[in-house]
Scaffold this active site. Structure first.
Site, PDB file in Angstrom:
ATOM      1  N   ASP A 101      -2.005  -7.482 -16.214  1.00 10.63           N
ATOM      2  CA  ASP A 101      -1.649  -7.004 -14.956  1.00 10.63           C
ATOM      3  C   ASP A 101      -1.819  -8.017 -13.988  1.00 10.63           C
ATOM      4  O   ASP A 101      -2.894  -8.932 -13.719  1.00 10.63           O
ATOM      5  CB  ASP A 101      -1.766  -6.030 -13.340  1.00 10.63           C
ATOM      6  CG  ASP A 101      -3.645  -5.350 -13.716  1.00 10.63           C
ATOM      7  OD1 ASP A 101      -4.560  -5.627 -14.404  1.00 10.63           O
ATOM      8  OD2 ASP A 101      -3.797  -4.586 -12.797  1.00 10.63           O
ATOM      9  N   GLU A 168      -5.940  -3.199 -14.877  1.00  7.85           N
ATOM     10  CA  GLU A 168      -7.434  -3.580 -13.827  1.00  7.85           C
ATOM     11  C   GLU A 168      -7.113  -3.197 -12.482  1.00  7.85           C
ATOM     12  O   GLU A 168      -8.167  -2.724 -11.662  1.00  7.85           O
ATOM     13  CB  GLU A 168      -7.974  -4.880 -14.701  1.00  7.85           C
ATOM     14  CG  GLU A 168      -9.156  -4.214 -14.372  1.00  7.85           C
ATOM     15  CD  GLU A 168      -9.592  -5.083 -12.827  1.00  7.85           C
ATOM     16  OE1 GLU A 168     -10.603  -4.483 -12.024  1.00  7.85           O
ATOM     17  OE2 GLU A 168      -8.809  -6.359 -11.707  1.00  7.85           O
TER      18      GLU A 168
HETATM   19 ZN    ZN Z   1      -8.295  -8.255  -9.409  1.00  2.93          ZN
HETATM   20 ZN    ZN Z   2      -9.478  -8.747 -11.779  1.00  2.00          ZN
END
Ligand code: ZN
Ligand code: ZN
Length: 436
Positions: A101, A168
């Site tokens: 991401d 994440e």
């Molecule tokens: Zn980050």
């Molecule tokens: Zn990262």
């Protein structure tokens, strides 16, 4: 006749030593030929970033390339996650993880391949999107390592599991993948390895921490209640603004006075909202806190102290209602298994050279790579440098702070960084996988 076999034996022994000294070298020979392809993948990923849990095109690009080099690929694991498995005989199972991401940041690097993408965030708002945390570096390095390892199956034994993890940045992606059967539907790894790029380390170098490397991150929401009224008649109210001010100052004493000075932790009140106008005392004030810690017992102590202080300040103010304290699910601390860290540092330094490996300090940032370790697999995350060497030296000499991760100006020294990323993951995997 006698000397010849001896000479041959000696030569063989030397060759053998060289091989053991750097098992990754013959595999990494393919990197020069592969690099142009990786470079264009990196530019493509950088120009087309996707927000957490929207990484569909990103995942598809990686899945397609992994299939092409012989992996058995499953998509949509834990949302947009990708799992790719390559079985290559008896031996350890090694997992290499990348995140997928990007962030809601408007890129200001001025690079010819800068992102101009906008997307809708979870609240439906249109936001600019950028790989400001360098997850495009991770993906490209990860794909490079997967390709080189798939092409050199005669050099290792075991099972390689490539994990492309969504979200994440939101801290939930690893958990989603584990819940969706990452360790049960697919071969459970004996080891898990990841890289994260570093905005402070010089490109071409790798930094490591043995033990706790990144913090446990907690997000805490607090509502403080008062009794509103006219700003000119405070005696008829319970002022939650004053209560919030006192609470914030009292919270400062947890880290400074209650916690052992030898145990790291930080508590920040990052947001305070209350009131609408100069002369109105509101009913409520909302606070948002971030807590960072490493050890579970330290975290527990601080959370208990927050609850005690927030409730006691409200009682002291005569608040009509008890405060509401809610803890949104956080990211656990990332623990680098010391024995595996030692092995990887030795393996990577054989390839990159000892001077390019450096032990560094833990940080208070968080990473949900921690979840894979907590689920029972020895795990290590290594930092890969991104700063162009000359720029690094100049900044150091001038005492200048370089753009950090998540900055709109974050721009890795592309080729050096990517080559080091591929090298680090390839050498790490070969160290942990079985020998033929
Ligand atoms: Zn980050
Ligand atoms: Zn990262």
């Amino acid at each position: 006749m006698k000397t010849l076999p001896l000479l041959a034996l000696l030569l063989l022994a030397t060759a053998g030593t060289a091989h053991a000294a750097d098992a990754a070298a013959p595999v990494l020979k393919g990197l020069d030929g592969l690099y142009p392809e990786l470079d264009s993948l990196y530019r493509d990923l950088h120009q087309n970033p996707e927000l957490s849990l929207q990484e569909e095109k990103t995942a598809a690009k990686l899945a397609e390339r992994l299939r092409k080099v012989g992996f058995e690929v499953t998509q949509k694991v834990g949302g947009t996650g990708v799992v790719a498995v390559l079985r290559n005989g008896k031996g350890p199972t090694v997992m290499l993880r990348t995140d997928l991401d990007a962030l809601p940041v408007e890129e200001k690097t001025g690079l010819p391949y800068a992102s101009q993408v906008t997307a809708k965030d979870d609240s439906g708002q249109s936001v600019s999107v950028m790989h400001a945390c360098g997850h495009d570096v991770h993906m490209t390095s990860w794909l490079g390592a997967a390709t080189l390892l798939a092409r050199a199956k005669d050099r290792w034994r075991g099972t390689l599991v490539m994990v492309g993890q969504p979200a994440e940045e939101k801290g939930g992606g690893a958990r989603l993948m584990l819940k969706d059967g990452l360790y049960s539907r697919f071969p459970k790894p004996d080891f898990a390895v990841a890289i994260h790029n570093s905005a402070t380390a010089v490109a071409g170098s790798v930094e490591y921490v043995s033990g706790y490397a990144l913090a446990h991150v907690d997000s805490i929401d607090i509502s403080l209640f008062g009794k509103g009224g006219h700003g000119a008649y405070p005696h008829t109210t319970v002022d939650p603004i004053v209560l919030a001010a006192r609470t914030i100052l009292s919270l400062q004493t947890i880290v400074s006075r209650e916690k052992s000075p030898l145990e790291p932790a930080v508590l920040t009140v990052g947001s305070i909202h209350g009131g609408t106008k100069h002369n109105i005392i509101p009913d409520e004030v909302k606070l948002q806190l971030t807590l960072r810690s490493y050890k579970p017992e330290v975290r527990k102590q601080i959370l208990a102290a927050i609850e005690r202080i927030v409730n006691a300040e409200a009682a002291a103010a005569g608040a009509p209602r008890k405060p509401v304290i809610s803890l949104t699910e956080g990211t656990p601390a990332t623990y680098n298994d010391p024995a595996v860290t030692k092995r990887l540092v030795e393996a990577v330094s054989r390839t990159l050279g000892k001077d390019n490996l450096r032990e560094t300090q833990p940080v208070m940032g968080g990473e949900d790579f921690s979840e894979y370790g907590l689920a029972g697999v020895p795990a290590v995350m290594l930092w890969v440098g991104t700063v162009e060497p000359k720029r690094h030296a100049e900044a150091k000499a001038a005492g200048e702070t370089l753009p950090s991760l998540h900055s709109a100006l974050f721009a890795p020294d592309r080729e050096r960084t990517l080559r080091t990323g591929v090298t680090t993951l390839t050498a790490s995997a070969l160290e942990l996988l079985g020998k033929p």
